[in-house]
Design an enzyme around this catalytic site. Structure first.
Site, PDB file in Angstrom:
ATOM      1  CB  SER A 188       2.487  -3.396   8.717  1.00 10.56           C
ATOM      2  OG  SER A 188       1.924  -2.190   9.177  1.00 10.56           O
TER       3      SER A 188
ATOM      4  CE1 TYR B 238       0.056  -2.794   4.133  1.00 11.42           C
ATOM      5  CE2 TYR B 238      -0.167  -1.740   6.279  1.00 11.42           C
ATOM      6  CZ  TYR B 238       0.635  -2.197   5.240  1.00 11.42           C
ATOM      7  OH  TYR B 238       2.003  -2.057   5.323  1.00 11.42           O
TER       8      TYR B 238
END
Length: 350
Positions: free
Chosen positions: A142, A167
């Site tokens: 990501s 995350y």
């Protein structure tokens, strides 16, 4: 190839499965179908490729009614024993791991979910690849790994040791874990740092979905950092193009792998995958308003914890190595999403 795609009922995973099946690959899709968001949307993605969701049972392979080269299994990556049995039985040529607990804000209140899915689940994938001679693993990372980095555009050469959400930390961990397995066992691993993916069948927790839903229902949207945000919005078809190029051309080391970790560089690579054309958030919202022919009420909010004001992808490596050329304009991409949204939720009402 015979390919396992995890996260197959998810946004990116369902699109990837669709494209791989259409070009003739044998695909087994895997997903836990959790309730992080409305499972009806996940079922809808599966239905469009002929998976009868009423016949889905945990651990049972279901055949597509539309594609003879597509099957699906409901399974958690944390379920190591069942995952290993699946790998042993299927003997995949390649694996694309898109299954993960997504969302920056959700990680602030549900950290253990990210450890279970993104860390334990990923090590189980690596171990299954190792013990079943799978030498082609691509996986989702990501753009959030860039954290507090202020140098733009973001490059894979930049330091990413300062994540600002769990995350992001879990995705950086995936990259480190993949490198370890590439170095020790010669597994070809390729990570993809996704930049703000959008398009039809997108997730309800993402900005475009929230904005269109609010506009259609006459509600207001929360605009963080009072709208002073820039994102490298990337259309789903451009993302899938990059993923398929990586699956077809997995990472290699500088020297041929001979089974001796000390004598070979790791067959490992990480790419940014983005549009390379950042857009102001307010301009993005304006395009939605143009498509719908309405003004959207806006609540101008402060910056949220774990968020960053700007993202921009340097995709030079992906362009040079894979001839990757994202081409979808924001106006076209938003138009496609709005058309899908109106159609899908009109059908839901019937």
């Amino acid at each position: 190839m015979k390919i396992l795609v995890t996260g197959a009922a998810g946004f990116i995973g369902s699109h990837l499965v669709h494209h791989l099946v259409e070009r003739g690959d044998e695909v087994l899709g895997l997903d836990s179908i959790n309730d992080y968001y409305d499972v009806r949307l996940k079922h809808g993605r599966l239905n469009r490729d002929g998976i009868d969701v009423s016949s889905i049972e945990y651990g049972k392979v279901v055949f597509s009614k539309a594609h003879p080269n597509l099957r699906f299994i409901k399974l958690k990556l944390e379920d190591k024993d069942e995952l290993n049995k699946l790998f042993e039985h299927e003997q995949f040529d390649g694996v694309c791991n898109l299954a993960a607990q997504a969302g920056v804000r959700y990680s602030l209140t549900n950290p253990e979910t990210y450890v279970n899915s993104n860390i334990i689940g990923f090590i189980n994938i690596l171990e299954a690849c190792r013990h079943n001679n799978v030498n082609n693993l691509s996986y989702a990372s990501s753009s959030s790994v860039y954290g507090l980095n202020k140098e733009l555009p973001f490059s894979t050469e930049h330091n990413v040791d300062h994540p600002i959400s769990l995350y992001a930390a879990s995705k950086k961990s995936n990259e480190l874990m993949a490198h370890t397995y590439s170095h020790l066992y010669g597994i070809k691993t390729t990570g993809l740092r996704f930049f703000t993916v959008y398009g039809p069948w997108g997730r309800p927790d993402m900005a475009l979905f929230k904005f269109v839903k609010a506009a259609v229902e006459g509600g207001a949207i929360d605009v963080y950092n009072k709208g002073d945000m820039v994102r490298d919005f990337t259309y789903i078809d451009d993302i899938v193009l990059g993923i398929i190029r990586v699956i077809d051309k997995p990472a290699t080391g500088d020297r041929e792998w001979k089974g001796d970790a000390s004598s070979s560089s790791a067959p490992y690579k990480v790419y940014n995958i983005g549009n390379n054309n950042p857009v102001r958030l307010m301009d993005f919202i304006e395009e939605i308003e143009k498509k719908l022919g309405t003004k959207i009420k806006k609540n101008l909010m402060e910056m949220q914890p774990g968020d960053v004001p700007q993202t921009s992808a340097c995709v030079e490596d992906l362009v040079n190595d894979m001839d990757y050329k994202p081409s979808t304009s924001i106006s076209h991409g938003i138009g496609e999403f709005v058309d899908w949204y109106l159609d899908f939720y009109d059908e839901e009402k019937k």
